[in-house]
Design a protein around this motif. Structure first.
Motif, PDB file in Angstrom:
ATOM      1  N   ALA A  98      -0.429   7.003  -8.991  1.00 51.21           N
ATOM      2  CA  ALA A  98      -0.229   7.022  -7.542  1.00 51.21           C
ATOM      3  C   ALA A  98      -0.423   5.630  -6.956  1.00 51.21           C
ATOM      4  N   LEU A  99      -1.456   4.928  -7.426  1.00 50.71           N
ATOM      5  CA  LEU A  99      -1.684   3.567  -6.952  1.00 50.71           C
ATOM      6  C   LEU A  99      -0.527   2.667  -7.341  1.00 50.71           C
ATOM      7  N   GLN A 100      -0.065   2.780  -8.595  1.00 52.87           N
ATOM      8  CA  GLN A 100       1.041   1.934  -9.025  1.00 52.87           C
ATOM      9  C   GLN A 100       2.309   2.243  -8.249  1.00 52.87           C
ATOM     10  N   ALA A 101       2.571   3.527  -7.997  1.00 52.58           N
ATOM     11  CA  ALA A 101       3.760   3.901  -7.219  1.00 52.58           C
ATOM     12  C   ALA A 101       3.674   3.335  -5.805  1.00 52.58           C
ATOM     13  N   ALA A 102       2.478   3.405  -5.215  1.00 56.26           N
ATOM     14  CA  ALA A 102       2.297   2.845  -3.869  1.00 56.26           C
ATOM     15  C   ALA A 102       2.456   1.330  -3.894  1.00 56.26           C
ATOM     16  N   LEU A 103       1.900   0.669  -4.906  1.00 58.05           N
ATOM     17  CA  LEU A 103       2.074  -0.782  -5.027  1.00 58.05           C
ATOM     18  C   LEU A 103       3.549  -1.137  -5.197  1.00 58.05           C
ATOM     19  N   ALA A 111      -1.447 -16.861   6.031  1.00 61.09           N
ATOM     20  CA  ALA A 111      -0.348 -16.026   5.528  1.00 61.09           C
ATOM     21  C   ALA A 111      -0.875 -15.036   4.486  1.00 61.09           C
ATOM     22  N   VAL A 112      -1.813 -15.491   3.661  1.00 66.66           N
ATOM     23  CA  VAL A 112      -2.436 -14.586   2.671  1.00 66.66           C
ATOM     24  C   VAL A 112      -3.138 -13.450   3.393  1.00 66.66           C
ATOM     25  N   GLU A 113      -3.936 -13.791   4.415  1.00 71.08           N
ATOM     26  CA  GLU A 113      -4.675 -12.769   5.163  1.00 71.08           C
ATOM     27  C   GLU A 113      -3.718 -11.760   5.786  1.00 71.08           C
ATOM     28  N   SER A 114      -2.616 -12.255   6.340  1.00 73.40           N
ATOM     29  CA  SER A 114      -1.625 -11.368   6.960  1.00 73.40           C
ATOM     30  C   SER A 114      -0.970 -10.457   5.924  1.00 73.40           C
ATOM     31  N   LEU A 115      -0.550 -11.040   4.799  1.00 72.93           N
ATOM     32  CA  LEU A 115       0.079 -10.234   3.743  1.00 72.93           C
ATOM     33  C   LEU A 115      -0.877  -9.179   3.206  1.00 72.93           C
ATOM     34  N   THR A 116      -2.132  -9.574   3.000  1.00 72.00           N
ATOM     35  CA  THR A 116      -3.125  -8.640   2.457  1.00 72.00           C
ATOM     36  C   THR A 116      -3.388  -7.505   3.434  1.00 72.00           C
ATOM     37  N   ALA A 117      -3.547  -7.844   4.714  1.00 74.57           N
ATOM     38  CA  ALA A 117      -3.819  -6.815   5.726  1.00 74.57           C
ATOM     39  C   ALA A 117      -2.639  -5.848   5.847  1.00 74.57           C
ATOM     40  N   ARG A 118      -1.423  -6.381   5.884  1.00 73.81           N
ATOM     41  CA  ARG A 118      -0.245  -5.509   5.985  1.00 73.81           C
ATOM     42  C   ARG A 118      -0.107  -4.645   4.732  1.00 73.81           C
ATOM     43  N   GLY A 119      -0.362  -5.241   3.572  1.00 76.09           N
ATOM     44  CA  GLY A 119      -0.272  -4.491   2.315  1.00 76.09           C
ATOM     45  C   GLY A 119      -1.280  -3.364   2.250  1.00 76.09           C
ATOM     46  N   LYS A 120      -2.531  -3.636   2.681  1.00 77.22           N
ATOM     47  CA  LYS A 120      -3.562  -2.593   2.678  1.00 77.22           C
ATOM     48  C   LYS A 120      -3.196  -1.455   3.624  1.00 77.22           C
ATOM     49  N   ARG A 121      -2.688  -1.800   4.814  1.00 81.25           N
ATOM     50  CA  ARG A 121      -2.273  -0.754   5.760  1.00 81.25           C
ATOM     51  C   ARG A 121      -1.147   0.093   5.177  1.00 81.25           C
ATOM     52  N   ALA A 122      -0.187  -0.576   4.551  1.00 80.94           N
ATOM     53  CA  ALA A 122       0.940   0.153   3.953  1.00 80.94           C
ATOM     54  C   ALA A 122       0.461   1.052   2.818  1.00 80.94           C
ATOM     55  N   LEU A 123      -0.455   0.551   1.979  1.00 81.50           N
ATOM     56  CA  LEU A 123      -0.989   1.377   0.888  1.00 81.50           C
ATOM     57  C   LEU A 123      -1.716   2.599   1.436  1.00 81.50           C
TER      58      LEU A 123
END
Length: 201
Positions: free
Chosen positions: A130-135, A169-181
């Motif tokens: 599930a984690l891999q599919a979400a990633l 940019a890293v902080e933004s990508l990480t935050a957006r990625g966590k929200r999406a996950l």
């Protein structure tokens, strides 16, 4: 009986790389045992394909050995350099995938589960899948940032170096990625066995 590379366990990556460049094979083995599993795990998370990840990790380590003699101490951490190479190799493979048709899930070969009888192993496998599919559903750059930060444990400045972008940019990508996950995994707690565990606490 201790192996020769055990003597290198307390030495830095840079020292081991310099020793390898000077012909110390035990240093190469120690550095490989230290870095190759991390390169493989990162590539597997980015690509979602173990065989491809093994190819990427092997190629990244070969590139490290090739540049060992020219390595300049203090310019970058060896692990950061390696993650950057893995990132670039994975990006190339992902681009090639987009240019060729993908295999339908029903057509993919079945993978034998050697622990099929163990309920705990099945639950853990479901969680990892599930984690891999979400990633896999994340945009490439968000996936890279999330994996480097939350799975590999790199700091934001290290990730910025690996991805060749700024810390913001890293902080933004990480935050957006966590929200999406979180959104992709929402509502799956019961499916993945987390509610049962909470009830047992």
């Amino acid at each position: 009986m201790p192996m020769p590379y055990d003597a290198h366990s307390d030495q830095s990556d840079e020292t081991l790389l310099a020793l390898f460049a000077a012909g110390d094979r035990a240093a190469a083995r120690a550095l490989t045992l230290r870095l190759a599993p991390r390169a493989l795990a990162y590539a597997a998370r980015i690509l979602g394909d173990r065989a491809e990840a093994e190819d990427v990790a092997q190629e990244a380590m070969l590139r490290l050995w090739r540049i060992a003699a020219e390595w300049q101490t203090g310019q970058a951490q060896v692990s950061t350099w390696l993650f950057r190479v893995v990132t670039n190799l994975c990006t190339d493979r992902l681009r090639r995938r987009q240019r060729r048709p993908s295999v339908a899930l029903d057509d993919a070969p079945e993978v034998a589960d050697v622990q099929a009888g163990a309920v705990a192993a099945l639950i853990e496998a479901d969680r990892m899948a599930a984690l891999q599919a979400a990633l896999d559903a994340l945009p490439d750059r968000q996936r890279q940032a999330v994996v480097l930060r939350h799975i590999e444990g790199l700091t934001n400045p290290e990730i910025a170096t690996v991805m060749e972008i700024g810390v913001e940019a890293v902080e933004s990508l990480t935050a957006r990625g966590k929200r999406a996950l979180a959104g992709l995994l929402a509502g799956r707690r019961a499916d993945l066995g987390y509610e049962d565990e909470e009830g047992q606490e």
